[in-house]
Design a protein around this motif. Sequence first.
Motif, short mmCIF file in Angstrom:
data_model
loop_
_atom_site.label_atom_id
_atom_site.label_comp_id
_atom_site.label_asym_id
_atom_site.label_seq_id
_atom_site.Cartn_x
_atom_site.Cartn_y
_atom_site.Cartn_z
N GLY A 64 36.57 -45.33 -3.30
CA GLY A 64 36.67 -46.49 -2.43
C GLY A 64 35.75 -46.44 -1.21
O GLY A 64 35.59 -47.42 -0.50
N TRP A 65 35.13 -45.26 -1.00
CA TRP A 65 34.25 -45.16 0.18
C TRP A 65 32.98 -45.99 -0.02
O TRP A 65 32.51 -46.61 0.91
CB TRP A 65 33.88 -43.69 0.44
N PHE B 47 24.82 -33.84 4.22
CA PHE B 47 25.94 -34.78 4.36
C PHE B 47 25.61 -36.13 3.72
O PHE B 47 26.48 -36.78 3.14
CB PHE B 47 26.30 -34.97 5.84
N TYR C 151 27.28 -48.64 7.13
CA TYR C 151 27.04 -48.05 8.45
C TYR C 151 26.90 -46.54 8.35
O TYR C 151 26.01 -45.94 8.95
CB TYR C 151 28.19 -48.40 9.40
N MET C 152 27.80 -45.94 7.56
CA MET C 152 27.80 -44.48 7.44
C MET C 152 26.43 -43.98 6.96
O MET C 152 25.85 -43.05 7.54
CB MET C 152 28.90 -44.05 6.45
N PHE D 101 27.96 -37.60 0.94
CA PHE D 101 28.67 -38.87 1.09
C PHE D 101 28.27 -39.88 0.03
O PHE D 101 29.03 -40.80 -0.29
CB PHE D 101 28.42 -39.47 2.49
N MET E 140 23.53 -44.83 9.52
CA MET E 140 23.58 -43.97 10.69
C MET E 140 22.86 -42.64 10.42
O MET E 140 22.01 -42.20 11.21
CB MET E 140 25.06 -43.70 11.01
N ILE E 141 23.20 -42.03 9.29
CA ILE E 141 22.61 -40.72 8.99
C ILE E 141 21.11 -40.86 8.70
O ILE E 141 20.30 -40.07 9.19
CB ILE E 141 23.35 -40.05 7.81
N LEU F 175 21.76 -32.86 7.94
CA LEU F 175 21.96 -34.31 7.78
C LEU F 175 21.77 -34.72 6.32
O LEU F 175 22.54 -35.53 5.78
CB LEU F 175 20.98 -35.07 8.69
N ASP G 98 32.15 -48.87 -1.17
CA ASP G 98 32.52 -50.21 -1.64
C ASP G 98 31.58 -51.29 -1.12
O ASP G 98 31.85 -52.48 -1.24
CB ASP G 98 33.96 -50.50 -1.22
N SER H 79 31.03 -52.09 1.78
CA SER H 79 31.51 -52.74 3.00
C SER H 79 30.64 -52.32 4.19
O SER H 79 29.80 -51.42 4.08
CB SER H 79 32.96 -52.36 3.27
N TYR H 80 30.89 -52.97 5.31
CA TYR H 80 30.17 -52.66 6.53
C TYR H 80 30.26 -51.16 6.84
O TYR H 80 29.28 -50.52 7.20
CB TYR H 80 30.76 -53.48 7.68
N TYR H 81 31.46 -50.60 6.64
CA TYR H 81 31.66 -49.20 7.02
C TYR H 81 30.82 -48.25 6.18
O TYR H 81 30.23 -47.30 6.69
CB TYR H 81 33.15 -48.83 6.89
N MET I 117 19.12 -41.32 11.88
CA MET I 117 18.98 -40.06 12.63
C MET I 117 17.91 -39.17 11.98
O MET I 117 17.11 -38.55 12.66
CB MET I 117 20.32 -39.32 12.67
#
Lengths: 75, 585
Positions: A42-43, A31, A52-53, A35, A56-57, A28, A45, A47-49, A60
Amino acid sequence: MSRLLDDRVFNKETLLDSTVNLVPFFILLFFLVLFVVATPEGWQDGSYYSIYMITMIISMIWGLLHLTYATAKRV
Amino acid sequence: MQIDGQIALTVLMGLLLLIVAGWIARIEDWRSYTPLASGGGRAVDDTAYETQEKPGGLVRWLTTVDHKDIGILYGIFGTFALMWGGATVALMRTELFTPEQVLMEPTTYNALMTSHGITMLFLFGTPMIAAFGNYVIPLLIGADDMAFPRINAIAFWLLPVAGTLIWSPFVLMSLGIEPAQTGWTMYPPLSVNQSALGIDFMLLGLHLSGISATLGAINFIATIFTERAPDVGWERLDIFSWTMLTQSGLILFAFPLLGSVLLMLLLDRNLGTTFFTTDGGGYILYQHLFWFFGHPEVYILVLPPMGLVSLILPRFAGRKLFGFKFVVYSTLAIGVLSFGVWAHHMFTTGIDPRIRSAFMAVSLAIAIPSAVKVFNWTTTLWSGRLRLTVPMLFCIGFVSNFIIGGVTGVFLASIPVDAVLHATYYVVGHFHYIVMGAIGFALFAGVYYWFPLVTGRMYQRSLGLIHFWLSFIGTNVTFFAMILLGYGGMPRRYAEYLPQYATLHQVTTIGAFLIFIGGVVFLWNIGQSWLEGPRVEDGDPWNLKEDGLVTQEWTWFEQKLETRLADGGEPSDDETAMADGGERE
């Protein structure tokens, strides 16, 4: 040193037993670092995504360490 | 005037409730539920319930709150569900023997496929695990019974109702009630748009089975936390109880969500709500909610069988489980991580790549705690003194199948691989290696291992061996061929297919029939041995004492046998059993 370890939750034996959960922890972590450091443009940025990414990790990792510690205290 | 009417109605309802409460209070002894309400120092007050003996005949089974009886009831129900699930898949595989449609309409095929999935997961897998949990966990931890015996009974009796709701549309087709044809995932918009009344029946039935599982889980958690014998501390808790505890925790978090989703789906279907419609909440919302339940469900089904294997396998390897604590830690790790992998079922739905990446990371990480257990089992076998009894063979079969099922699953965790293999037979082959090859095998191992404990008789070893080899060969033939079909691009959930897939489909069908014949042999063996098998007169039928591996439930069994003989019970003139099925020198 060994006496000090014996008195704490993570004595030598418990440390050895709980190493089994260190492997998924490092996967984990790998990653997470990947990331954050080397992701397509652009990853990250904000944003919510992207949040979240990462969340989330991290959640965990937190859950894994927390439960491993709680188990080490009991068994 | 309107307000007066409302007040009158409220008063009327209040009175009605009081009358019902009064009536229930008259017929029920509530103090027996709350033994400490009197502030008493004793754990259980004397009530009429303790002095009454069990009634006989059918009434006993309808009214029982004994954990062993309820365990047997769960087992019988699970076996019936297995027969239904087996029959549906036998029909499907027969249809798939030829590329073109021969035996049934594609709609019937879809209905059978839906019923097979729902039955095997919710009405066979979960109840069969509960059967073992109910029967042996109180014995293993030295408890008198489950913490809430009446809730235990309620949890079971919800299941036959659930099963009736789910299966009845097949019987009621002549009345115009069509069975559901949605697949076990019940994805909208399909499940909302299809008019089949059977979908509503199925949703209600599943809801009941979810309540049943949740009640059971609460009971297991309370039992393992509070009812352990004084000498059974956490460090001495057996591995099966650990896995049941983790599984119950997962059920507690996962099943209520399934219940909510099912209700929302019912409302969308019948009351025109828009929880999952395209212009409402969206069908992706459904998939998120469903798989937030659905993936932990996989671990709900696999953890206790892992516990069974971890318990049984060392008994026939003549040594303790290697790295007991590794298994405990990894089980709990699976418990946590299983809630962070659900969207790997949705990699091809068009969700944001960053979301997919996070789920890929966790899905790859969760492979480790599962793999750790494989190392524990193989290391236990290494230089062990192996006794290849039927339960042991099923345990070894479990490990072998679990490796193939697990390794094929790791590839699916990778987004690019999943993009190619999603919705092909590869996925079907992968998860059947787990649900049949692993979970099914462990449950069979449990049945054979505790058969003498439950029935007091021994099964027939030769039939057990036939069952094992048919199942083992059948499983590998069937599901390996499915994996190859998937590599070839054969999509899942079709009643017809292109001729190029015919050979592998025929191999799959032959394998499935081997499993089916094995299942018939199993049922015959269990049924006949229960009625006529040689009686077990030794409290240690597996010779566990020799290796110092006796667990609490066999001590209980030994005491039971001794008490029976002390009562003056005449030993029957039946032949007595030797270990593993009465093979005599």
